[in-house]
Design a protein around this motif. Structure first.
Motif, PDB file in Angstrom:
ATOM      1  N   LEU A  25       1.185  -1.395  -0.364  1.00  0.00           N
ATOM      2  CA  LEU A  25      -0.139   0.354   0.163  1.00  0.00           C
ATOM      3  C   LEU A  25       0.670   1.173   0.122  1.00  0.00           C
ATOM      4  O   LEU A  25       0.916   2.276   0.294  1.00  0.00           O
ATOM      5  CB  LEU A  25      -0.748  -0.148   0.980  1.00  0.00           C
ATOM      6  N   LEU A  34      -9.740   1.218  -4.195  1.00  0.00           N
ATOM      7  CA  LEU A  34      -8.746   0.274  -3.804  1.00  0.00           C
ATOM      8  C   LEU A  34      -9.952  -1.234  -3.182  1.00  0.00           C
ATOM      9  O   LEU A  34     -10.544  -1.144  -2.817  1.00  0.00           O
ATOM     10  CB  LEU A  34      -8.215   0.924  -2.686  1.00  0.00           C
ATOM     11  N   ALA A  48      -4.450   2.534   4.375  1.00  0.00           N
ATOM     12  CA  ALA A  48      -4.777   2.558   3.628  1.00  0.00           C
ATOM     13  C   ALA A  48      -5.857   4.638   3.483  1.00  0.00           C
ATOM     14  O   ALA A  48      -6.340   5.116   2.646  1.00  0.00           O
ATOM     15  CB  ALA A  48      -5.830   2.066   2.861  1.00  0.00           C
ATOM     16  N   LEU A  57     -13.658   2.066  -2.008  1.00  0.00           N
ATOM     17  CA  LEU A  57     -12.928   1.282  -1.221  1.00  0.00           C
ATOM     18  C   LEU A  57     -14.040   0.986  -1.245  1.00  0.00           C
ATOM     19  O   LEU A  57     -15.584   0.160  -0.753  1.00  0.00           O
ATOM     20  CB  LEU A  57     -12.726   1.881  -0.322  1.00  0.00           C
TER      21      LEU A  57
END
Length: 269
Positions: A25, A34, A48, A57
């Motif tokens: 990451l 992501l 993150a 996400l």
């Protein structure tokens, strides 16, 4: 064996073990998306939260039960997927993500929602299927832009009259609840396009012909003695529906849920 190893490593808080689960990451993905689904995660990788340009996400299918305050750094987030986790409460930090359009929170253990959820005024899609709600979460009625609401497979017995305030609502999914009667408030929501009340306890349906926006009503697997009367062109899925092929009708019912989610993703991107 891979999942077994991941499951064991998930209990180890060391940085090295966490990198094994989610990678380094180091850089934000170019597409600002992501995907950390199905990683056996038991805690959110705080690193993150530095990706403050993230738009989507995905954290589905993990073992998460809470989220860190650092998540509020993701102020550009528009889609958050937390379905198939272990949440008993909706983390308040989510309510600070004011640009959220889509929130997937199905298949958890929620029984209520915080009043702070009303801060998500941009929310258009909310999926809360397969949780533990025994009464309709009233705060949903304070979300002015909600278009798609999924509360299927809970334990709801009624809907509040305040739901009628949601004039942007176009589809409501209520399959697998404990509705004994067709909710009266739905008869006042002329802008609804899709109603799903499959697998409830409704014995009789009122006429729906006055709902001019209606396109699809799914009412199968109820102990009803009649099919709902609808306006011309409205698709019905259930007993006595004017369908020439019973197998096609059953198939429509099975895929309706998945098709709705695909349509939401396509239309929202």
């Amino acid at each position: 064996m891979g999942n077994v190893v991941r499951g064991a490593i998930a209990f180890v808080p060391s940085e090295r073990c966490q990198r094994f689960l989610v990678g380094d990451l180091k850089e934000m993905p170019l597409d600002r998306t992501l995907d950390l689904s199905s990683r056996q995660l038991r805690r959110f990788p705080v690193r993150a939260s530095a990706f403050d340009e993230l738009v989507k996400l995905y954290l589905s299918d993990n073992h998460l039960s809470n989220l860190p305050l650092e998540l509020r750094n993701l102020q550009k987030l528009q889609l958050l997927a937390l379905d198939f986790n272990c949440f008993e409460e909706l983390p308040l930090v989510i309510c600070s993500l004011v640009q959220l359009n889509i929130l997937y929170f199905g298949n958890n253990r929620l029984y209520s929602l915080p009043k702070e959820l009303q801060q998500l005024t941009e929310l258009k899609t909310l999926w809360l299927e397969t949780n533990c709600f025994t009464s309709f979460p009233q705060v949903i009625c304070e979300l002015p832009n909600i278009k798609t609401l999924h509360l299927g497979y809970n334990q709801l017995r009624s809907l509040p009259a305040e739901l009628g305030r949601l004039e942007e609502l176009r589809s409501i999914w209520l399959a697998g609840n404990l509705l004994n009667d067709f909710p009266p408030v739905l008869l006042e929501m002329h802008y609804l396009e899709v109603m799903d009340v499959d697998r409830n306890r409704i014995c009789q349906f009122p006429s729906l012909t006055h709902l001019r926006g209606l396109k699809l009503v799914i009412y199968d697997h109820n102990p009803c003695i009649n099919a709902p009367v609808v306006a011309e062109g409205v698709r019905r899925v259930g007993r006595w529906a004017d369908c020439s092929d019973d197998e096609e009708e059953e198939g429509d019912g099975k895929v309706a849920n998945a098709s709705a989610k695909a349509a939401v993703n396509t239309g929202s991107e």
